[in-house]
Scaffold this active site. Structure first.
Site: not given
Ligand code: MRU
Length: 363
Positions: A62-63, A253, A263-264
């Site tokens: 993820r990320g 994201d 973002n998250k």
């Molecule tokens: O649901 P996830 O864990 O994939 O969400 C990730 C995020 O929101 C991160 O902050 C984002 O992808 C940036 S990663 C460099």
């Protein structure tokens, strides 16, 4: 068509979040299974597209940048499933894998950016035979991975001067090595500052419901010996009020042409709190996270995840059965709340459409 088989890393300073182990014809996509952290640093080998799709959907990988790299290698797995003697069959299988992987998660644009690159390789295949096309796809996925390693370090250099010596830095979710090939975006900025001898304390939001802050960010920082204090999401405002936080930095994201940033979930709330307390709020993200085709954040698709993630933290019921639940995985922070966006091309500040396009146009 071969690469060194990867040695599993012992500590988080030597992460290989996504890699290819073996040669293009017989190798596997090797992922750190992030659902097992922090208890266990273990690896998952994906041998086909279905396994890789499942790994993305269930957040084993993820990320935003890491998802893009994994998906690119997923196209190699898909192309290979057609054998390698019939070029047309390899082309069709690659495109089919790409189309399938596009449906794994909707918000992080790096996924679509990486798959576009892979599909362009197929379009340019011309007279390549099946084996040559497979090799070209494998090389392209490897380039995406290597570029990410370089870009994250460049962002670190561009952003490290922002980190307040002796201060507190709040981050949300995980934008570290586990969210990229190996280094990180927002955490990369902190790693670069720490490497220069800057001393600071990180406050890591736990990041409900899936605890990327507690499970992943706190772990990465601890492994690197950077002082970190874990807080529940609802404690951030109070920490700011008490003067513990001098800077906020998060990843992204998807960033629209005007700088609005997905973002998250919870990031928007942190940005509002930062503004209320006069604390600078930074985003760190590579150019591949920008979606210049959309004018603003209202066009960003927000993933809605299963209610079970909210009602059953760590698998145990924490809410009455049958309760109605909302579980958006991301939110959008408007550009006006963002002090600056650190990219591999330099810093976008102030955040507006003209600065976004000017900075991204730099070499
Ligand atoms: O649901 P996830 O864990 O994939 O969400 C990730 C995020 O929101 C991160 O902050 C984002 O992808 C940036 S990663 C460099």
């Amino acid at each position: 068509l071969s690469s060194e088989p990867d040695k599993p890393a012992g500590v988080a300073t030597d992460l290989k979040t996504v890699s290819w182990a073996g040669d293009a014809l017989t190798g596997v996509v090797r992922l750190i299974d992030q659902t097992k952290l922090p208890g266990e640093l273990s690896y998952l080998d994906c041998r086909d597209v279905a396994a890789l799709f499942e790994a993305i959907r269930s957040l084993r990988v993820r990320g935003a940048p890491a998802i893009g790299i994994a998906a690119a290698y997923g196209v190699v797995l898909g192309a290979r499933s057609a054998g390698w003697s019939d070029a047309r069959a390899v082309r069709l299988a690659a495109v089919e894998a790409s189309q399938y992987l596009r449906t794994s998660r909707p918000t992080a644009v790096n996924l679509f950016w990486a798959l576009d690159r892979m599909e362009r390789v197929v379009e340019r295949a011309g007279e390549l035979n099946g084996r040559e096309l497979l090799a070209a796809l494998w090389v392209e996925a490897g380039s995406i991975l290597e570029e990410d390693r370089r870009i994250c370090r460049a962002m670190g250099q561009h952003g490290k001067g922002l980190v307040p010596a002796g201060g507190g830095v709040l981050t949300h979710c995980n934008a570290g090595g586990l969210a990229t090939a190996d280094y990180g975006t927002a955490l990369g900025v902190l790693f670069a500052a720490a490497a220069d001898g800057v001393e600071f304390e990180v406050y890591a939001d736990e990041t409900r419901p899936l605890l990327q802050g507690a499970r992943l960010t706190a772990w990465e920082l601890q492994q690197r010996g950077i002082p970190v204090t874990l807080i529940c999401d609802n404690m951030a405002g109070w920490m700011m009020k008490r003067g513990k936080i001098q800077m906020v930095i998060v990843g992204a994201d998807r960033i629209a042409a005007n700088g609005d940033t997905a973002n998250k979930i919870g990031t928007y709330g942190v940005a509002v709190l930062a503004r209320a307390h006069g604390i600078p709020f930074y985003v760190a993200a590579p150019a591949s996270t920008f979606d210049l085709a959309i004018p603003d954040g209202s066009h960003i698709p927000i993933e809605e995840r299963h209610a079970h993630e909210v009602t059953h933290p760590q698998g145990r019921a924490a809410a009455p059965e049958g309760i109605r639940v909302a579980n958006p995985a991301f939110d959008v922070t408007p550009a006006e709340l963002i002090t600056g966006i650190v990219t591999e091309h330099g810093m976008i500040a102030p955040v507006n459409p003209a600065r976004v396009s000017a900075v991204l146009a730099r070499p």
